[in-house]
Scaffold this motif. Structure first.
Motif: not given
Ligand SMILES: [Zn+2]
Length: 203
Positions: A165-186
């Motif tokens: 993804g573009s840097k903007e898209d990645q930043h967007d995920m960094y801002e908003h999707d931490k909980a989603v990634i944590e759920k996947i990690r679990q």
């Protein structure tokens, strides 16, 4: 003054230090290297040292903190002493070093570990899609097969954004999707060692 470096080695372990500063160490003692663009954990955390098999960075806890925060060795030692309450310096409490890892280092580190997590989950889903596909129309669908149907395209989107993804898209995920990634990690930590049942007739 040399004594403080030894004292730090005696009193705090390398794993304690990296965990304290927000890095994830997996069960094998590996983590994503914050010093190069690391997609899979290639930094080994030993009891007193670290070594990156990707870029060759190595050192002890004080060196790690110095590098992460851009500090001189002695200031890194002061920071550790302060953060861990070791009392190694006269004015320990008076000289908290407020430097944080740079936003960019935190961002890069998060992207690296999120990519590793999401890619691993995507691989699981692909595997389940084939392995547990119903053999005929009367088969009750396997739960893992259903999970792959429900999740796969979304997880693929996450993975592709993290990887390409573009840097903007990645930043967007960094801002908003931490909980989603944590759920996947679990979720992943629950299925990581899941062994498929032996096929009937084999062995
Ligand atoms: Zn590295």
């Amino acid at each position: 003054m040399d004594g403080v470096f030894e004292e730090i080695k005696d009193r705090v372990s390398m794993p304690e230090v990296v965990k304290f500063y927000g890095f994830d160490v997996n069960r094998g003692g590996m983590m994503c290297c914050p010093f190069h663009d690391d997609r899979n954990p290639s930094m080994k955390i030993y009891e007193q040292n670290y070594y990156c098999f990707g870029c060759g960075e190595s050192g002890d806890a004080t060196g790690f903190v110095a590098k992460i925060y851009g500090l001189r060795q002695i200031d890194a030692a002061k920071k550790i002493s302060y953060d861990f309450g070791l009392g190694l310096f006269d004015h320990d409490r008076a000289v908290p070093i407020k430097t944080e890892p740079s936003e960019n280092q935190k961002f890069r580190s998060w992207i690296n570990s999120a990519t590793a997590i999401v890619s691993a989950y995507f691989d699981k889903l692909s595997d389940w899609r084939e392995r547990y596909r119903p053999k005929n129309e009367n088969d009750k669908p396997n739960a893992l097969f259903v999970e792959s149907l429900q999740q796969m395209s979304y997880v693929e989107y996450l993975r592709d954004t993290l990887k390409f993804g573009s840097k903007e898209d990645q930043h967007d995920m960094y801002e908003h999707d931490k909980a989603v990634i944590e759920k996947i990690r679990q979720r992943l930590s629950k299925v990581k060692y899941y062994a498929p049942p032996p096929r009937r007739g084999s062995i």
